[in-house]
Scaffold this active site. Structure first.
Site, short mmCIF file in Angstrom:
data_model
loop_
_atom_site.label_atom_id
_atom_site.label_comp_id
_atom_site.label_asym_id
_atom_site.label_seq_id
_atom_site.Cartn_x
_atom_site.Cartn_y
_atom_site.Cartn_z
N HIS A 476 35.31 13.86 62.40
CA HIS A 476 35.86 14.56 62.06
C HIS A 476 35.14 15.63 61.55
CE1 HIS A 476 40.05 16.86 63.77
NE2 HIS A 476 39.27 17.33 62.23
N GLU A 477 35.44 15.57 60.54
CA GLU A 477 34.74 16.69 59.36
C GLU A 477 32.80 17.06 59.61
OE1 GLU A 477 37.01 18.24 58.06
OE2 GLU A 477 38.87 16.76 57.77
N HIS A 480 33.67 19.11 62.81
CA HIS A 480 33.54 20.68 62.47
C HIS A 480 32.78 21.58 61.31
CE1 HIS A 480 38.12 21.11 62.88
NE2 HIS A 480 38.07 20.20 61.58
N HIS A 483 30.27 22.69 64.42
CA HIS A 483 30.31 23.30 65.02
C HIS A 483 29.86 25.04 64.44
CE1 HIS A 483 34.26 25.30 66.71
NE2 HIS A 483 33.29 26.54 67.06
#
Length: 698
Positions: A476-477, A480, A483
């Site tokens: 998940h991190e 980010h 991205h």
């Protein structure tokens, strides 16, 4: 050579062969970062910033950015301006963010007090600069003229969109209002900040109650202070049902102080929104969001809720069945304090999941190797562990990754602050230190980010091992972070995760889908000692366990989202007791009844940070699910899909309205019904897989 020495040599060779099967990246992360003693070179400064060789460099950075801000303001309001207004504003934003974001991170992460204090002073100074900008009417008027009448220089749609975002940021502080009303907005903002801090502090306080409030049979389970019992949280996984119930009822007792703080917070937010020309605070919060306005959020929530109801009822019926079997009481019902417990029990009973059985297959290095393999397959990007220069990091246990594209070269840097330590925040999160942007000479300002986790320190005998939940958090991190790395925007103000709140979680949630796919997990889930791949049975059980009771869990998120919207919509206008509002919303959107004399919303600190935006995670999950089903479900390593996803979604950050990005990428209008149907389809598909797996094991 003796037989024993021959055997030892063969064992050593075999051991070396096993160890060598890890990639260099995995090997690096499966060992603690080496602590280097600097004998020769000068410190390069934190993040290779020469100013930060000492903590005093924050004062220099602060002074420099204050001076630069004045120069940029003068340029923006000059009649002789030679650049596009949006270029000047983005340079101003970039200058401030480089100091503010860096200082905010160091303030909470650096182990040395002098650095923390200097960083905090820099944060305060930058806040002062921003406040002065927010009251600079000539600057505002120059920007507003460009937005309303067009710039003197040729502009693109992206330029115009980013300029409108800057203008909205300006007007949130009421600069466009008459002076008396503007001052009122300033006071409301200050008061809202104070109320929020007080509410969050109160939400975290334990409940201290007389011993007589707790049933004698479970009194010893809770800590005590004199004649009082201290309830520090919800005992959701306690085997004793009395303990689960008592903790829920006592920890969530109503508080007049918290109730007053919450009511005042909601009222002030409503008054702030009205002053700035919005119907409700929800309308203000959703401006420029993916969903655009509260009416669309309500429609999505209602459509999803209607379809979830029978599916959630089936979940609760199964929990009731399990509770009756466990207790031997034929008439008991599953209650709200039972849901986490029976989710865990179903994993153990139906899927035969044993505590910690998956840990040996998910070493930190193995997981990083899995991420690297996935990123190479999708984007042609690899992660390279880089040795840091003296003074570059804030602690000895930090890793530095260079993100390198096969044809574009270096895309940026990710600093990995993965291990727990004293004083470090206990949270998994992503920090932008420097945003990417196109520079005047045509080169690209490389993004720099930090990914922070709270993993246990590796022991000398082996690597840090991750639970399945920790694997999800890592992916998940890193979603980010990627991205930020894969964005290629003109302006740092809208790069990577600097996009609409209800879109910012899409790339990170999508990465969780990859982390839950057996085809992806097979590429790296290996025993950290034997290197034996995880068995197919374990793999299927692990992936199925992540989706148990998905309908009831989603229904809970719908309920939270609906309550948040109600608090920042109609209720804020009408006033009234927040618990009465909760009861009405819970009755409409959740399958388990409200427990009398409890008020869990007074512990719900997300109301402060996500006011009117709690729905954002639900929407992000729905969009991620839709993207997964459309582009990656058939093949999670599809390079063509990965390239298209980067080019049409990730590359733009917030430079294009997110609603437009999604509609273009998925080639379908993003209506509430389409979103709701996508999530329901996923829930039904996963439920079928779980049932088939349980039947096959019975």
């Amino acid at each position: 050579m003796s037989r024993s020495s021959t055997r030892a040599t063969l064992m050593t060779m075999r051991h070396r062969k096993l160890v060598s099967t890890w990639s260099p990246l995995a090997t690096a992360f499966n060992a603690p970062p080496s602590k280097r003693i600097n004998f020769t070179r000068e410190d390069v400064g934190l993040f290779r910033m020469p100013e930060l060789r000492t903590f005093e460099g924050f004062y220099l950075l602060r002074d420099n950015v204050e001076n630069k801000s004045q120069d940029l303001i003068a340029e923006a309001i000059s009649s002789q301006r030679q650049r596009k207004m949006v270029d000047i504003f983005d340079e101003l934003s970039d200058s401030l963010c480089k100091v503010a974001d860096l200082a905010e991170f160091i303030r909470i992460a650096h182990p040395k007090n002098k650095y923390m204090e200097a960083a905090e002073q820099a944060c305060i100074s930058i806040c002062g600069v921003v406040e002065s900008l927010n009251t600079h009417k000539p600057l505002y008027q120059a920007l507003r003229k460009v937005v309303e009448q067009g710039d003197l220089k040729p502009t693109t749609e992206v330029d115009q969109h980013v300029a409108r975002l800057f203008l909205f940021d300006f007007e949130q502080c009421g600069i466009h209002l008459p002076e008396a009303e503007r001052l009122r907005v300033v006071r409301l903002n200050d008061y809202i900040l104070q109320l929020g801090q007080k509410f969050m502090n109160g939400a975290a306080q334990p409940s201290v109650l007389p011993r007589s409030y707790v049933p004698e049979s479970i009194r010893n389970y809770f800590p005590t202070s004199g004649e009082n019992v201290i309830i520090t949280g919800l005992c959701t996984n306690a085997e004793n049902v009395q303990m689960r119930e008592a903790a829920y009822r006592l920890y969530l007792q109503p508080s007049e102080t918290q109730e007053e703080l919450l009511r005042d917070l909601l009222l002030c937010r409503h008054e702030l929104a009205k002053s700035c020309g919005f119907e409700t605070y929800a309308h203000r919060a959703l401006n420029a969001s993916t969903m655009e306005r509260p009416e669309l959020v309500h429609e999505f929530i209602d459509q999803l809720s209607d379809q979830l109801r029978p599916r959630a009822e089936a979940d609760f019926a199964l929990m009731t069945q399990m509770k009756r079997k466990e207790s031997g009481q034929p008439n008991v019902l599953a209650e709200i304090w039972d849901t986490p417990y029976f989710t865990t029990q179903l994993k153990r009973q139906s899927l035969e999941e044993q505590a910690n059985e998956f840990l040996p297959y998910f070493s930190l290095g193995g997981c990083m190797e899995g991420l690297d393999n996935l990123l190479q397959a999708l984007y042609g990007v690899r992660l390279e562990n880089r040795e840091m220069e003296p003074g570059e990091s804030w602690h000895s246990d930090i890793y530095k990754l260079a993100v390198v594209h096969e044809s574009e070269g270096l895309l940026g840097y990710i600093y990995c602050d993965f291990f727990e330590r004293s004083g470090k925040p206990n949270q998994d999160c992503h920090f932008t230190i420097q945003g990417g942007k196109r520079l005047p000479d045509g080169t690209y300002q490389l993004p720099i980010v930090v990914v922070m986790l709270g993993l246990a320190q590796p022991r000398w005998a082996g690597p840090t091992l991750l639970s399945p939940a920790r694997v999800d958090n890592l992916f998940h991190e890193m979603g980010h972070a990627m991205h930020s790395m894969l964005a290629r925007t003109e302006y740092q103000h809208v790069t990577g995760t600097r996009c609409a709140t209800d879109f910012a979680e899409v790339p990170s949630v999508l990465m969780e889908y990859f982390a839950s796919d057996p085809r992806v997990l097979r590429t790296f889930a290996r025993h950290f000692q034997t290197h034996k791949p995880i068995s197919e049975d374990m793999l299927q059980r692990l992936c199925a366990s992540k989706h148990l009771f998905a309908a009831s869990e989603t229904q809970l998120q719908v309920f939270y989202s609906a309550l948040d919207q109600e608090y920042h919509g109609d209720m804020a206008q009408k006033g009234g007791n927040t618990t009465e509002t909760l009861k009405a919303v819970q009755n409409r959107y959740y399958g388990l009844p409200h427990v009398e004399n409890t008020a869990w919303q007074l512990r719900f600190s997300h109301l402060v940070g996500y006011g009117a935006k709690y729905y954002a995670y639900l929407i992000s999950k729905t969009i991620a699910s839709w993207i997964w089903q459309t582009y990656f479900e058939s093949n999670p390593f599809n390079r063509q899909s990965g390239e298209r996803y980067r080019a049409e979604i990730l590359a733009h950050g917030g430079a294009v309205p997110s609603r437009q990005l999604v509609a273009n990428f998925l080639q379908r209008e993003m209506t509430p019904s389409v979103l709701a149907n996508s999530l329901i389809h996923e829930i039904d598909t996963d439920e079928t897989k779980i049932k088939e797996l349980i039947v096959s094991r019975s």
